[in-house]
Design an enzyme around this catalytic site. Structure first.
Site, mmCIF file in Angstrom:
data_model
loop_
_atom_site.group_PDB
_atom_site.id
_atom_site.type_symbol
_atom_site.label_atom_id
_atom_site.label_comp_id
_atom_site.label_asym_id
_atom_site.label_seq_id
_atom_site.Cartn_x
_atom_site.Cartn_y
_atom_site.Cartn_z
ATOM 1 N N ASP A 140 2.050 -0.944 11.910
ATOM 2 C CA ASP A 140 0.758 -1.441 11.430
ATOM 3 C C ASP A 140 0.525 -2.909 11.770
ATOM 4 O O ASP A 140 -0.573 -3.430 11.538
ATOM 5 C CB ASP A 140 0.648 -1.250 9.916
ATOM 6 C CG ASP A 140 0.464 0.207 9.534
ATOM 7 O OD1 ASP A 140 -0.139 0.953 10.326
ATOM 8 O OD2 ASP A 140 0.930 0.593 8.446
ATOM 9 N N ARG A 200 -6.459 2.272 17.870
ATOM 10 C CA ARG A 200 -6.192 0.860 17.594
ATOM 11 C C ARG A 200 -5.704 0.113 18.830
ATOM 12 O O ARG A 200 -5.986 -1.082 18.990
ATOM 13 C CB ARG A 200 -5.180 0.774 16.446
ATOM 14 C CG ARG A 200 -5.223 -0.477 15.648
ATOM 15 C CD ARG A 200 -4.360 -0.359 14.404
ATOM 16 N NE ARG A 200 -5.120 0.074 13.243
ATOM 17 C CZ ARG A 200 -4.586 0.403 12.076
ATOM 18 N NH1 ARG A 200 -3.275 0.368 11.924
ATOM 19 N NH2 ARG A 200 -5.347 0.765 11.058
ATOM 20 N N LYS A 224 0.823 -1.213 0.000
ATOM 21 C CA LYS A 224 0.000 0.000 0.000
ATOM 22 C C LYS A 224 0.858 1.263 0.000
ATOM 23 O O LYS A 224 0.565 2.221 -0.717
ATOM 24 C CB LYS A 224 -0.952 -0.014 1.206
ATOM 25 C CG LYS A 224 -1.949 1.136 1.234
ATOM 26 C CD LYS A 224 -3.218 0.746 1.973
ATOM 27 C CE LYS A 224 -3.034 0.741 3.476
ATOM 28 N NZ LYS A 224 -3.211 2.081 4.074
ATOM 29 N N ARG A 270 2.670 6.019 -3.330
ATOM 30 C CA ARG A 270 3.799 6.824 -3.803
ATOM 31 C C ARG A 270 4.002 6.688 -5.309
ATOM 32 O O ARG A 270 4.401 7.655 -5.976
ATOM 33 C CB ARG A 270 5.063 6.424 -3.027
ATOM 34 C CG ARG A 270 5.032 6.882 -1.563
ATOM 35 C CD ARG A 270 5.980 6.069 -0.694
ATOM 36 N NE ARG A 270 6.095 6.578 0.676
ATOM 37 C CZ ARG A 270 5.214 6.379 1.641
ATOM 38 N NH1 ARG A 270 4.111 5.671 1.395
ATOM 39 N NH2 ARG A 270 5.409 6.864 2.858
ATOM 40 N N LYS A 327 -4.555 5.963 14.692
ATOM 41 C CA LYS A 327 -4.754 5.290 13.409
ATOM 42 C C LYS A 327 -6.232 5.410 13.018
ATOM 43 O O LYS A 327 -6.931 6.299 13.468
ATOM 44 C CB LYS A 327 -4.298 3.830 13.521
ATOM 45 C CG LYS A 327 -2.792 3.668 13.690
ATOM 46 C CD LYS A 327 -2.059 4.045 12.407
ATOM 47 C CE LYS A 327 -0.569 3.787 12.482
ATOM 48 N NZ LYS A 327 0.097 4.088 11.194
ATOM 49 N N GLY A 370 -5.644 7.754 5.056
ATOM 50 C CA GLY A 370 -4.785 8.692 5.763
ATOM 51 C C GLY A 370 -3.462 8.913 5.059
ATOM 52 O O GLY A 370 -2.978 10.049 4.955
#
EC number: 2.5.1.19
Length: 442
Positions: A323, A354, A25, A30, A350, A97
C-alpha cells in the site's frame, strides 16, 4: 450524486510538530469482526473511524453484533462464534475491499444467504481470490461476471475444512480462509509462500482460537486453525496505521527544514518495507520509545528532511509495503537517480489500477518514469525544480489523492487533484494534519 471537490497543494517549508495518527486500518477491520464473533464484550481503543471501517461495523451489526461508541472507545457485544444471524438486506461495503473480503470469509460457511454490494470502484475489484477457496469449502456463489460485486453467498449445511495454498502474497486471502475456518469442523490449513501481514493470526490467538504455525522445507508458512473455537471478548489498543503515516513521512523527508514526530505507529515486521527502503535511500527516520501494545511492536517516529538517492526495491519486499508504493513514488521523484520497483502487479487491482494512476500522475507533473506490467521505474532529478503543475485524476482512490497532494507540497509548481472526498475512506484527518504541521493545502 455528490460533486467532486478538487484541492491544491503548494510548495511548503519547515514542517514541524507532533501528531498521533488514527488506528491501523487492517487491525480495525479485524477487531470489529472478531469482537462481533466473540462471546462477551470487546473494548476497542484507537479504532480508525473511517468510512471503510465503519462499513465493516455496520455489516457486523446487521448480523447480530451490538456495537456502540462510548466516549473515545468502542464496545462490541458479540454473537458468539457460530451464532451470526442472517442479514435482512445486502451488506454494503462502499469502497472497503478489506472489509468485504474478510467478511465473505467469515460468513461463507454459515448455512444462510448473504449478499454483498459496494461502490463503483469496489465492484471492479477481483473477488475470485476469496471465492475460489470458499467454493472448495462448499459455499455456493452467485456473482457478477468475473467474480465481482454484487454477489451472493449460500453457505453449506456443513462446510469442508480445506488445505489451501495461497497463489499470491495476500493477507486478505489468508485471513478470509482462517475466518472461514472458525465455523468449520476440523482443521483448516493455509499455506503462504511468503509472510504477509500477520495481524489475523495474532488476534485469533488473543481471542482464544487454537493456531499452529510452522515452516515447510521450502520455507513456506503453514497456518493450521482448529475449527469451532470458543472466542472471548478482549480489550484492544490499536496502534497508528503505518500506511497512513507513509505520506506524512515522505512529506517530512522532502519538504526543506522539516522535523516531525509521529506518535504510536505500528512497526510490525510485515509492515515496515517502506521504512526499510527509505533508510536505504538515505532517510533520517528514528524509532523512539519502542514498545509492545497488544502483541504488536509500536514506536514513535522522528523524521527529518533528508537528501535521498534512488534504489532498486526487490519484489520480495512488495508484501510488506504494497500500500506504500504510491508514497515511495513521490520520494523517488525527488531523489537523485533511478528508483526501480519490482513485483508490484498487485497494484493493478487496488481501488484503481494504482500502478497506472501513479505513472500517469508523475508524467503529468513532469517526472520521467517507465511503467511495466509489474514494475515502475522513476527517474529522479534530485530537485523540485520544474516539477509539478499537474491536474491529477485520482480515480476514486484515496492513496492516489494523498500521493499527489504530498507531491505538491514539495514540487516547484502547485499540484491539484480532481477530488479529495475519498481520502475519508482511510485517513479523514490527512489534510488537517498536513495543515497542522505547516503544509499548504487549499
Amino acid at each position: 450524486m455528490q460533486k467532486a471537490i478538487p484541492i491544491t497543494a503548494y510548495k511548503s517549508s519547515s514542517l514541524s510538530g507532533k501528531i498521533r495518527i488514527p488506528g491501523d486500518k487492517s487491525i480495525s477491520h479485524r477487531s470489529l469482526i472478531l469482537g462481533g464473533l466473540a462471546n462477551g464484550e470487546t473494548y476497542i481503543h484507537g479504532l480508525l473511524e473511517s468510512a471503510d471501517v465503519l462499513n465493516t461495523a455496520s455489516a457486523m451489526q446487521a448480523m447480530g453484533a451490538c456495537i456502540i461508541k462510548k466516549d473515545d472507545f468502542w464496545i462490541i457485544r458479540g454473537t458468539g462464534n457460530g451464532c451470526l444471524l442472517a442479514a435482512q438486506k445486502p451488506l454494503d461495503f462502499g469502497n472497503a475491499g478489506t472489509g468485504a473480503r474478510l467478511v465473505m470469509g467469515m460468513v461463507g460457511p454459515y448455512h444462510m444467504k448473504t449478499t454483498f454490494i459496494g461502490d463503483a470502484s469496489l465492484s471492479k475489484r477481483p473477488m475470485g481470490r476469496i471465492l475460489d477457496p470458499l467454493r472448495l469449502m462448499g459455499v455456493e456463489i452467485e456473482a457478477t461476471h468475473g467474480d465481482h460485486l454484487p454477489l451472493t453467498l449460500y453457505g453449506p449445511k456443513m462446510a469442508n475444512p480445506i488445505r489451501y495454498h495461497v497463489p499470491i502474497a495476500s493477507s486478505q486471502v489468508k485471513s478470509a480462509i482462517l475466518l472461514a475456518g472458525l465455523n468449520t469442523a476440523g482443521i483448516t490449513t493455509v499455506i503462504e509462500p511468503v509472510l504477509t501481514r500477520d495481524h489475523t493470526e495474532k488476534m485469533l490467538k488473543a481471542f482464544g482460537a487454537t493456531l499452529e504455525i510452522e515452516r515447510d522445507k521450502e520455507g513456506a508458512r503453514l497456518i493450521h486453525l482448529y475449527g469451532h473455537p470458543h472466542l472471548t471478548g478482549q480489550t484492544i489498543h490499536i496502534p497508528g496505521d503505518p500506511s497512513s503515516a507513509a505520506f506524512l513521512i515522505i512529506a517530512a523527508l522532502l519538504v526543506e527544514d522539516s522535523d516531525i514526530t509521529i506518535e504510536n505507529v505500528l512497526i510490525n515486521n510485515s509492515r515496515i518495507g517502506l521504512i526499510e527502503t527509505l533508510w536505504e535511500m538515505g532517510a533520517h527516520i528514528e524509532f523512539l520509545n519502542q514498545r509492545q501494545t497488544g502483541g504488536e511492536d509500536v514506536a514513535d517516529l522522528r523524521i527529518k528532511s533528508s537528501v535521498l538517492k534512488g534504489v532498486t526495491v526487490p519484489k520480495e519486499r512488495a508484501p510488506s509495503m504494497i500500500d506504500e508504493y504510491p508514497a515511495l513514488a513521490v520520494a523517488a521523484a525527488f531523489a537523485e537517480g533511478k528508483t526501480v520497483m519490482l513485483g508490484i502487479e498487485e497494484l493493478r487491482v487496488k481501488e484503481s489500477d494504482r500502478l497506472s494512476a501513479v505513472a500517469q500522475g508523475l508524467k503529468i507533473n513532469c517526472v520521467d518514469c517507465e511503467e511495466g506490467q509489474d514494475f515502475l521505474v522513476v527517474y529522479g532529478k534530485g530537485s523540485a525544480k520544474g516539477l509539478g503543475g499537474g491536474y491529477v485524476s485520482t480515480h476514486l482512490d484515496h492513496r492516489i489523492a494523498m500521493c499527489f497532494l504530498t507531491f505538491g507540497l514539495v514540487s516547484e509548481k502547485p499540484v491539484t487533484i480532481d477530488d479529495q472526498r475519498m481520502i475519508a475512506t482511510s485517513f479523514p484527518e490527512f489534510i488537517p494534519f498536513i495543515k497542522q504541521l505547516g503544509g499548504k493545502i487549499a
